[in-house]
Design a protein around this motif. Structure first.
Motif, PDB file in Angstrom:
ATOM      1  N   VAL C 503       0.853  -1.182   0.000  1.00  0.00           N
ATOM      2  CA  VAL C 503       0.000   0.000   0.000  1.00  0.00           C
ATOM      3  C   VAL C 503       0.890   1.235   0.000  1.00  0.00           C
ATOM      4  O   VAL C 503       1.859   1.303   0.748  1.00  0.00           O
ATOM      5  N   LEU C 504       0.582   2.187  -0.868  1.00  0.00           N
ATOM      6  CA  LEU C 504       1.257   3.478  -0.869  1.00  0.00           C
ATOM      7  C   LEU C 504       0.181   4.531  -0.657  1.00  0.00           C
ATOM      8  O   LEU C 504      -0.875   4.463  -1.279  1.00  0.00           O
ATOM      9  N   SER C 505       0.439   5.493   0.215  1.00  0.00           N
ATOM     10  CA  SER C 505      -0.590   6.490   0.467  1.00  0.00           C
ATOM     11  C   SER C 505      -0.029   7.697   1.224  1.00  0.00           C
ATOM     12  O   SER C 505       1.049   7.641   1.800  1.00  0.00           O
ATOM     13  N   ASP C 506      -0.787   8.768   1.152  1.00  0.00           N
ATOM     14  CA  ASP C 506      -0.539   9.927   2.012  1.00  0.00           C
ATOM     15  C   ASP C 506      -1.800  10.125   2.850  1.00  0.00           C
ATOM     16  O   ASP C 506      -2.904   9.870   2.385  1.00  0.00           O
ATOM     17  N   LEU C 507      -1.612  10.569   4.081  1.00  0.00           N
ATOM     18  CA  LEU C 507      -2.762  10.791   4.959  1.00  0.00           C
ATOM     19  C   LEU C 507      -2.699  12.203   5.516  1.00  0.00           C
ATOM     20  O   LEU C 507      -1.620  12.738   5.794  1.00  0.00           O
ATOM     21  N   GLN C 508      -3.862  12.762   5.700  1.00  0.00           N
ATOM     22  CA  GLN C 508      -3.973  14.068   6.332  1.00  0.00           C
ATOM     23  C   GLN C 508      -5.029  13.946   7.413  1.00  0.00           C
ATOM     24  O   GLN C 508      -6.140  13.495   7.125  1.00  0.00           O
ATOM     25  N   MET C 509      -4.675  14.336   8.625  1.00  0.00           N
ATOM     26  CA  MET C 509      -5.619  14.195   9.723  1.00  0.00           C
ATOM     27  C   MET C 509      -5.833  15.588  10.294  1.00  0.00           C
ATOM     28  O   MET C 509      -4.871  16.323  10.502  1.00  0.00           O
ATOM     29  N   ARG C 510      -7.067  15.974  10.468  1.00  0.00           N
ATOM     30  CA  ARG C 510      -7.333  17.314  10.962  1.00  0.00           C
ATOM     31  C   ARG C 510      -8.359  17.286  12.079  1.00  0.00           C
ATOM     32  O   ARG C 510      -9.407  16.668  11.948  1.00  0.00           O
ATOM     33  N   LEU C 537       3.589   6.996   3.053  1.00  0.00           N
ATOM     34  CA  LEU C 537       3.257   5.794   3.819  1.00  0.00           C
ATOM     35  C   LEU C 537       3.337   4.582   2.898  1.00  0.00           C
ATOM     36  O   LEU C 537       2.782   4.583   1.810  1.00  0.00           O
ATOM     37  N   GLU C 538       4.024   3.580   3.362  1.00  0.00           N
ATOM     38  CA  GLU C 538       4.190   2.374   2.575  1.00  0.00           C
ATOM     39  C   GLU C 538       3.957   1.186   3.484  1.00  0.00           C
ATOM     40  O   GLU C 538       4.627   1.027   4.496  1.00  0.00           O
ATOM     41  N   LEU C 539       2.956   0.370   3.130  1.00  0.00           N
ATOM     42  CA  LEU C 539       2.712  -0.846   3.893  1.00  0.00           C
ATOM     43  C   LEU C 539       3.074  -2.030   3.011  1.00  0.00           C
ATOM     44  O   LEU C 539       2.820  -2.022   1.818  1.00  0.00           O
ATOM     45  N   SER C 540       3.664  -3.030   3.627  1.00  0.00           N
ATOM     46  CA  SER C 540       3.910  -4.268   2.918  1.00  0.00           C
ATOM     47  C   SER C 540       3.269  -5.363   3.742  1.00  0.00           C
ATOM     48  O   SER C 540       3.510  -5.455   4.947  1.00  0.00           O
ATOM     49  N   ARG C 541       2.466  -6.183   3.107  1.00  0.00           N
ATOM     50  CA  ARG C 541       1.658  -7.164   3.838  1.00  0.00           C
ATOM     51  C   ARG C 541       0.922  -6.472   4.976  1.00  0.00           C
ATOM     52  O   ARG C 541       0.905  -6.960   6.105  1.00  0.00           O
ATOM     53  N   TRP C 542       0.398  -5.326   4.701  1.00  0.00           N
ATOM     54  CA  TRP C 542      -0.445  -4.547   5.604  1.00  0.00           C
ATOM     55  C   TRP C 542       0.298  -4.027   6.818  1.00  0.00           C
ATOM     56  O   TRP C 542      -0.310  -3.520   7.745  1.00  0.00           O
ATOM     57  N   ALA C 543       1.615  -4.120   6.861  1.00  0.00           N
ATOM     58  CA  ALA C 543       2.377  -3.572   7.978  1.00  0.00           C
ATOM     59  C   ALA C 543       3.244  -2.434   7.450  1.00  0.00           C
ATOM     60  O   ALA C 543       3.816  -2.545   6.372  1.00  0.00           O
TER      61      ALA C 543
END
Lengths: 74, 136, 661
Positions: C503-510, C537-543
């Motif tokens: 999984v590759l992603s960016d997150l923004q929390m406000r 953010l990079e997850l491999s096997r969901w970790a």
């Protein structure tokens, strides 16, 4: 180094050609540098492959199975 | 071609010892998981390499080259093992390329592995080259 | 010879010159008897009372099978006073030569013939050719299977071998009815195998009963095959034991084999019925229809559905219930099919999902569009229960579109706005759009087995596309939670169903309410609001394997306080218990402290979290900047923390399983 040799050799030709040759050489150097970006570390890959194969196949003669594996270990 | 090579070499020197260390990162959690899964599976695969049922392919995978060497009741299970092993191998090559920041190396890593798997196979195992199977 | 009376053509007595030893030479253009037709028959004999003889036919049609160059040589052949052949040899192209002896005696024309097919196998034919009930009986044991199958093209690649015990009764004439053959063929030690070994059988035993009679130029009859034992592998389907019975009525004509009233009883699963037409020469299927009702889905799945999945390394699933099936086949394969499931249960073997009381009507056509319908009374995705829903899908060869549907989830629902799959240039692509209605956090956390959290969570997924093994999000996935929101952007899930999902992603929390987040954990209580940014953010096997994360207290005016326990927890994350130190000072009398700012960052690489805070102080970094009275600041000194260790510490201070591995 090698590059200056190349330039010297070219310098014996006509000056006009020389400037063109420099441009060509420069672009060749640049092109060469672009090649570097996709340079594949074949020897390192072989080493990495051997280390994984040692583990997977549990090869006893794979003597160099160290406890702390190499790599970008912090 | 020769001069191009020289220029490339030159540039490598200029570029500094970026790859001079010659080590690839293979210690990420994903790679370790794959390696452990393959190691665990190897115990089940090993007798089938020895019998000639399975062979090592030229593209870094394994293949069921002669199911006749496997007892009938186990052939179904061996097919599943081959599919799982190839899934892990494909993922391994991809992961190593990614872990080193060069996803485009995947094909090179695959072919390096293919050569090493074959090169280090035990004698008696079947290996593939140019589409032909031969016994080491 | 009575059957020979039906000799169809001229009989020519030839001169002695053609064969010097033969006293008699006969030639028939054709001879026919029950189930036997001979053409261009020549008989050369030394005499009627004894001596050698030679009988040839250029072609023989025996029970529908053609033999070329049939030859019988007898060392001692006589016609008078009774017919016999001793020391004979019988051969045909591809068969024999076999030692043969026969005799024909009395007014009943009692026949006894022994044909030695091999050293071990002798076929004995006995019976009467004349009289009130002319019939022949054939007994042979251990006849090679390959001998019976002959040159059947369909069987050739599989090299079938085995032994067959044959017992046949051939009624030549019974009350003006056409000849009738009843035979029992018992196969033992049957085996076959394709070159690659993926279609094979071993130790097969089966019994086939055939009752067949001539009908004009055709043969018709019934056939029952009872598979008694052995192993069978067909691609990835492996069957063992037996207990399956195939029965059919059939008609064999010059060009085709028609099977009607076909019934296949599959042990434990149920009965399939149908009909089929096969090309006689190639044994290729011309057309077939198969249907079955009330089939046991559990065994059907285990024996026929799972194996092809498992052979591809796909995760196994379990099915229960009953199914009706109907299918039409033509030479190109499956033409159309319909599967009706009643009271079904489907669940992933690893327990990731399940659907119960499933009713489905799944029609399918090779060249056309159909609408499939599925209803499920309840189910589970992970630990989250799913309520009753009905799904309609339009299915065509290159297109699957699920109609918009609402799937109840706990007290809310998942609204599926778009779910579509298309095949473009041979590759399947998918598109999805969905909204999650605000879901009560207490219910969700309870379902997940997490500590109870307050508030609600909702989400909006504008568009997710599936291309070449990658699931990617267009726009932002908005999750409303804890009074604030989390925006997910640039989300990519690579090979979600593969061995190593990434999984590759960016997150923004406000503006996330910390009260709601912390009150449930034994972490301690923090009052305030939090903003956060996670990039790369990079997850491999969901970790998680890599990210750059920064969280800090939100801007704005709101109550800010932190309990002593929370301070303790935070310091414990750093690896050292500061609480003891606090408690020994006058600060120990305060339950809660005010704070001005909270801020922490973690850059995860290679299993190590590089931490930083709001600012640097005395070689450390400030995590909590105190405010008010008493002011308490928390300063971290250990900038490099092992990620696994951090998770373990987090698990310890929250006394719950970490959400992230």
């Amino acid at each position: 180094m090698n590059r200056s040799h190349t330039f010297k050799a070219l310098a014996r030709r006509s000056p006009r050609r020389r400037s063109m040759a420099i441009v060509l050489a420069a672009s060749a150097v640049l092109a060469g540098c672009v090649t570097i970006n996709i340079y594949f570390p074949a020897a390192a890959a072989e080493k990495a492959a051997d280390r994984i194969i040692d583990e997977v196949w549990q090869l006893k003669n794979g003597s160099q199975t160290p406890a702390i594996p190499e790599g970008k270990q912090p | 071609m020769k001069t191009v090579h020289r220029i490339v070499l030159l540039c490598v020197m200029y570029a500094g010892a970026v790859w001079a260390q010659g080590n690839l990162e293979i210690n990420t959690p994903a790679i370790s998981q794959l390696r452990d899964a393959m190691q665990a599976r190897h115990a089940q695969l090993a007798p089938h390499y020895a019998s000639g049922a399975l062979g090592l392919t030229a593209d870094g995978r394994i293949a069921l080259r002669d199911a006749n060497a496997v007892p009938l009741a186990q052939r179904q299970a061996v097919q599943g093992l081959v599919a799982q092993e190839n899934g892990d191998r494909d993922a391994l090559y991809r992961e190593i390329a990614r872990a080193n920041g060069h996803p485009e190396w995947e094909a090179d890593i695959r072919s390096t592995f293919a050569q090493r798997w074959i090169g280090r196979a035990q004698s008696g195992w079947y290996v593939q080259s140019g589409g032909q199977w031969s016994r080491k | 010879m009575r059957p020979l009376r039906r000799c169809a053509a001229a009989l020519i007595l030839l001169g002695a010159h053609s064969s010097p030893q033969a006293a008699i030479e006969l030639r028939f253009e054709s001879l026919s008897a029950a189930a036997v037709e001979l053409s261009d028959v020549r008989i050369a004999a030394a005499g009627l009372g004894g001596g050698s003889a030679r009988i040839t036919a250029s072609r023989a049609l025996v029970a529908g099978r053609t033999l070329q160059h049939v030859k019988l040589e007898c060392g001692d052949f006589a016609v008078l006073p009774e017919m016999h052949c001793r020391g004979g040899r019988l051969s045909a192209e591809g068969y024999g030569p076999w030692p043969v002896e026969f005799s024909l005696r009395g007014p009943q024309r009692a026949l006894r013939a022994d044909v030695r097919l091999s050293a071990e196998v002798t076929a004995t034919v006995s019976g009467d050719l004349a009289g009130s009930l002319p019939q022949l009986r054939l007994v042979a044991s251990g006849v090679p299977l390959e001998f019976l199958l002959g040159e059947l093209p369909a069987s050739k690649p599989y090299v079938p071998v085995g032994k067959i015990d044959v017992e046949a009764t051939w009624v030549l004439k019974e009350a003006e009815r056409p000849p009738r053959l009843r035979a029992t063929l018992a196969l033992r030690d049957g085996r076959f195998g394709s070159a690659d070994g993926l279609r094979a059988a071993d130790s097969l035993s089966a019994v086939m009963d055939i009752d067949v009679q001539r009908d004009g130029p055709d043969w018709r009859g019934t056939l029952v095959t009872d598979w008694r034992g052995g192993e069978l592998l067909w691609d990835s389907v492996y069957l063992t034991g037996g207990g399956s019975v195939l029965s059919a009525d059939f008609r064999l004509s010059a060009s085709a084999l028609e099977l009607t009233s076909l019934a296949l009883d599959l042990a434990g699963i149920g009965r399939l019925t149908g009909d089929a037409t096969l090309d006689r020469a190639s044994a290729a299927l011309r057309a077939a229809r198969v249907q079955g009702a009330e089939l046991d889905l559990k065994l059907l799945n285990e024996r026929f559905v799972q194996p092809p999945f498992a052979a591809r390394g796909w995760p196994p699933f379990v099915m229960q219930g009953y199914a009706d099936v109907a299918a039409r086949l033509d030479p190109a394969g499956l033409h159309s099919a319909r599967l009706i499931v009643r009271g079904g249960h489907v669940s992933d073997a690893a327990g990731r999902y399940s659907l119960q009381q499933l009713d489905a009507d799944l029609p399918w056509q090779r060249d056309g569009a159909t609408r499939m319908h599925v209803t499920a009374a309840e189910g589970r995705f992970g630990r989250v229960p799913v309520g009753r829903f009905a799904l309609d899908a339009d299915v065509a060869p290159d297109h699957v579109a699920v109609q918009p549907v609402r799937i109840p989830l706990l007290d809310a629902g998942l609204q599926l706005n778009l779910l579509r799959f298309e095949r473009v240039n041979g590759r399947w692509t998918g598109d999805l759009s969905a909204d999650l209605e605000p879901l009560s956090m207490p219910e969700l956390t309870q379902a997940l087995g997490w500590p109870r959290m307050a508030g609600s969570v909702g989400a909006s997924v504008p568009h997710v596309r599936w291309r070449d093994g990658v699931l990617s999000l267009d726009g932002q996935l908005m999750i409303q939670v804890f009074g604030g929101y989390i925006a997910v952007s640039g989300l990519q899930v690579i090979e979600p169903f593969g061995t190593t999902p990434r999984v590759l992603s960016d997150l923004q929390m406000r503006y996330v309410d910390l009260d709601a987040l912390t009150e449930t954990f034994k972490f301690g209580r923090i009052t305030g609001r939090l903003d956060g940014d996670v990039t790369g953010l990079e997850l491999s096997r969901w970790a998680p394997v890599a990210f750059d994360a920064r969280v800090r207290s939100s801007e704005g005016d709101y109550p800010r306080s932190i309990s002593q326990r929370a301070v303790d927890s935070i310091t414990a994350l750093g690896g050292s218990g500061a609480t003891a130190a606090i408690q020994r000072t006058f600060l120990g009398v305060f339950e809660r402290f005010g704070y001005r700012r909270i801020g922490v960052s973690c850059r995860l690489r290679n299993g190590v979290c590089e931490m930083d805070g709001l600012s640097n102080r005395n070689g450390g970094f400030v995590l909590i900047e105190g405010g008010g009275v008493p002011a308490l600041s928390v300063v971290g000194y250990n900038r490099r923390v092992d990620w696994q260790v951090l998770l373990e510490r987090l698990a310890r201070v929250t006394e719950t399983k970490p959400v992230l591995q």
